[in-house]
Scaffold this motif. Structure first.
Motif, PDB file in Angstrom:
ATOM      1  N   MET A 201       0.842  -1.185   0.000  1.00  0.00           N
ATOM      2  CA  MET A 201       0.000   0.000   0.000  1.00  0.00           C
ATOM      3  C   MET A 201       0.885   1.244   0.000  1.00  0.00           C
ATOM      4  N   ALA A 202       0.547   2.233  -0.792  1.00  0.00           N
ATOM      5  CA  ALA A 202       1.327   3.463  -0.899  1.00  0.00           C
ATOM      6  C   ALA A 202       1.184   4.305   0.369  1.00  0.00           C
ATOM      7  N   GLU A 203       2.261   4.958   0.696  1.00  0.00           N
ATOM      8  CA  GLU A 203       2.257   5.839   1.857  1.00  0.00           C
ATOM      9  C   GLU A 203       1.431   7.080   1.561  1.00  0.00           C
ATOM     10  N   ILE A 204       0.617   7.505   2.516  1.00  0.00           N
ATOM     11  CA  ILE A 204      -0.158   8.738   2.383  1.00  0.00           C
ATOM     12  C   ILE A 204       0.773   9.893   2.723  1.00  0.00           C
ATOM     13  N   ARG A 205       0.925  10.841   1.819  1.00  0.00           N
ATOM     14  CA  ARG A 205       1.890  11.916   1.986  1.00  0.00           C
ATOM     15  C   ARG A 205       1.250  13.289   2.218  1.00  0.00           C
ATOM     16  N   SER A 206      -0.076  13.356   2.213  1.00  0.00           N
ATOM     17  CA  SER A 206      -0.750  14.618   2.509  1.00  0.00           C
ATOM     18  C   SER A 206      -2.161  14.325   2.979  1.00  0.00           C
TER      19      SER A 206
ATOM     20  N   CYS B 227      -4.305  21.392   7.237  1.00  0.00           N
ATOM     21  CA  CYS B 227      -3.787  20.633   6.099  1.00  0.00           C
ATOM     22  C   CYS B 227      -2.375  20.210   6.465  1.00  0.00           C
ATOM     23  N   TRP B 228      -1.960  19.061   5.961  1.00  0.00           N
ATOM     24  CA  TRP B 228      -0.587  18.607   6.222  1.00  0.00           C
ATOM     25  C   TRP B 228       0.003  17.964   4.981  1.00  0.00           C
ATOM     26  N   LEU B 229       1.333  18.002   4.915  1.00  0.00           N
ATOM     27  CA  LEU B 229       2.076  17.460   3.789  1.00  0.00           C
ATOM     28  C   LEU B 229       3.379  16.888   4.329  1.00  0.00           C
ATOM     29  N   LYS B 230       3.687  15.648   3.973  1.00  0.00           N
ATOM     30  CA  LYS B 230       4.956  15.060   4.392  1.00  0.00           C
ATOM     31  C   LYS B 230       6.045  15.632   3.505  1.00  0.00           C
TER      32      LYS B 230
END
Length: 91
Positions: A1-6, A86-89
């Protein structure tokens, strides 16, 4: 599963801080949603876990970068129910 980055964090009830989502360790850029009409703050809370306007870091729409093991380590609160962040890795 792909990592959630935002993503976004919506605080359901103003005055009741909510933990952020489970994420991987890294540096995150976090900001208050542009459409918020009231204050928003985040932090790690006090030793009893509470976070409010007296001990949280007040946010603006200017992002803040923070390194954490997971966003779930942080608590988020707002002055108006239904508003949020809001967030963003970054790394």
């Amino acid at each position: 599963m792909a990592e959630i980055r935002s993503g976004q964090i919506t605080v359901t009830t103003a005055g009741e801080a909510e933990a952020g989502p489970e994420t991987s360790a890294g540096v995150y850029a976090i900001r208050a949603k542009a459409g918020n009409t009231g204050s928003a703050w985040f932090g790690m809370g006090t030793k009893n876990g509470d976070l409010d306007s007296t001990n949280g870091f007040e946010m603006t729409t200017q992002p803040v970068r923070i390194r954490v093991g997971s966003l779930s380590e942080l608590k988020f609160d707002v002055a108006v129910s239904g508003e949020g962040f809001c967030w963003l890795k970054a790394t």
